[in-house]
Design a protein around this motif. Structure first.
Motif, PDB file in Angstrom:
ATOM      1  N   UNK A 253       0.824  -1.205   0.000  1.00  0.00           N
ATOM      2  CA  UNK A 253       0.000   0.000   0.000  1.00  0.00           C
ATOM      3  C   UNK A 253       0.862   1.260   0.000  1.00  0.00           C
ATOM      4  N   UNK A 254       2.024   1.190   0.637  1.00  0.00           N
ATOM      5  CA  UNK A 254       2.905   2.344   0.698  1.00  0.00           C
ATOM      6  C   UNK A 254       3.469   2.702  -0.677  1.00  0.00           C
ATOM      7  N   UNK A 255       3.621   1.719  -1.517  1.00  0.00           N
ATOM      8  CA  UNK A 255       4.220   1.954  -2.828  1.00  0.00           C
ATOM      9  C   UNK A 255       3.180   2.110  -3.930  1.00  0.00           C
ATOM     10  N   UNK A 256       1.921   2.182  -3.590  1.00  0.00           N
ATOM     11  CA  UNK A 256       0.882   2.296  -4.612  1.00  0.00           C
ATOM     12  C   UNK A 256       1.010   3.605  -5.397  1.00  0.00           C
ATOM     13  N   UNK A 257       1.394   4.688  -4.721  1.00  0.00           N
ATOM     14  CA  UNK A 257       1.558   5.948  -5.448  1.00  0.00           C
ATOM     15  C   UNK A 257       2.748   5.896  -6.410  1.00  0.00           C
ATOM     16  N   UNK A 258       3.816   5.197  -6.023  1.00  0.00           N
ATOM     17  CA  UNK A 258       4.967   5.045  -6.919  1.00  0.00           C
ATOM     18  C   UNK A 258       4.587   4.196  -8.130  1.00  0.00           C
ATOM     19  N   UNK A 259       3.823   3.111  -7.879  1.00  0.00           N
ATOM     20  CA  UNK A 259       3.364   2.269  -8.981  1.00  0.00           C
ATOM     21  C   UNK A 259       2.498   3.061  -9.944  1.00  0.00           C
ATOM     22  N   UNK A 260       1.671   3.946  -9.420  1.00  0.00           N
ATOM     23  CA  UNK A 260       0.802   4.752 -10.274  1.00  0.00           C
ATOM     24  C   UNK A 260       1.631   5.684 -11.157  1.00  0.00           C
ATOM     25  N   UNK A 261       2.659   6.262 -10.604  1.00  0.00           N
ATOM     26  CA  UNK A 261       3.522   7.160 -11.400  1.00  0.00           C
ATOM     27  C   UNK A 261       4.243   6.371 -12.485  1.00  0.00           C
ATOM     28  N   UNK A 262       4.730   5.200 -12.120  1.00  0.00           N
ATOM     29  CA  UNK A 262       5.411   4.370 -13.114  1.00  0.00           C
ATOM     30  C   UNK A 262       4.481   3.925 -14.225  1.00  0.00           C
ATOM     31  N   UNK A 263       3.254   3.543 -13.877  1.00  0.00           N
ATOM     32  CA  UNK A 263       2.281   3.141 -14.899  1.00  0.00           C
ATOM     33  C   UNK A 263       1.921   4.313 -15.804  1.00  0.00           C
ATOM     34  N   UNK A 264       1.871   5.497 -15.216  1.00  0.00           N
ATOM     35  CA  UNK A 264       1.543   6.702 -16.005  1.00  0.00           C
ATOM     36  C   UNK A 264       2.602   6.959 -17.083  1.00  0.00           C
ATOM     37  N   UNK A 265       3.854   6.676 -16.756  1.00  0.00           N
ATOM     38  CA  UNK A 265       4.945   6.889 -17.707  1.00  0.00           C
ATOM     39  C   UNK A 265       5.204   5.660 -18.565  1.00  0.00           C
ATOM     40  N   UNK A 266       4.450   4.584 -18.386  1.00  0.00           N
ATOM     41  CA  UNK A 266       4.601   3.404 -19.213  1.00  0.00           C
ATOM     42  C   UNK A 266       5.732   2.502 -18.812  1.00  0.00           C
ATOM     43  N   UNK A 267       6.128   2.563 -17.582  1.00  0.00           N
ATOM     44  CA  UNK A 267       7.238   1.722 -17.127  1.00  0.00           C
ATOM     45  C   UNK A 267       6.703   0.538 -16.341  1.00  0.00           C
TER      46      UNK A 267
END
Length: 152
Positions: free
Chosen positions: A138-152
């Motif tokens: 849950x702590x890394x969900x915001x990081x995952x969202x940023x990565x998905x936004x950039x296509x990584x």
């Protein structure tokens, strides 16, 4: 003593050739020949020739070189034996080769382990991780969202 005489004769012959070359008005070549012809007598005067003849013509020196070579061969043999014993017997080497290389990161995803390697291990590790890492996920969900936004 014989080597000193031979070197003196070679030097005298070289100086004679240099004198003939200088007589033909080729001074640069004559100077070069004179320089080369002075080398043997210079080596005799410094004692290098005596040292070389003592090394070449003494059987004890060659026996010493033979012992040094034997020592190097023995070191290489023991090193090879140590390497073979490092993985143990034949069965252990086959088992280690069949297991394949370990992943650098044990919790790595399947594509990072390579084609066909470690699929079973990563699946078991993934199931074990799901129960233990629910809070950090849950702590890394915001990081995952940023990565998905950039296509990584």
């Amino acid at each position: 003593m014989l080597t000193s005489t031979v070197c003196a004769a070679v030097s005298a012959a070289g100086l004679g050739i240099a004198a003939l070359t200088a007589y033909r008005k080729r001074f640069l070549a004559a100077t070069r020949i004179a320089a080369y012809s002075l080398i043997p007598i210079g080596l005799v005067m410094t004692g290098v020739i005596d040292w070389v003849t003592n090394v070449v013509f003494k059987p004890t020196v060659w026996a010493g070189f033979g012992l040094l070579a034997l020592s190097v061969v023995l070191f290489m043999i023991t090193r090879g034996v140590e390497r073979r014993r490092g993985l143990g017997g034949r069965k252990e080497r086959k088992a280690a080769a069949a297991a394949g290389p370990d992943a650098v990161a044990p919790a790595a995803s399947v594509p990072s382990l390579g084609a066909g390697r470690g699929v079973e291990r990563s699946a078991a590790a993934g199931k074990a991780r799901q129960g233990k890492e629910s809070a950090p996920k849950d702590d890394f969900s915001d990081i995952e969202a940023i990565l998905k936004k950039h296509g990584i």
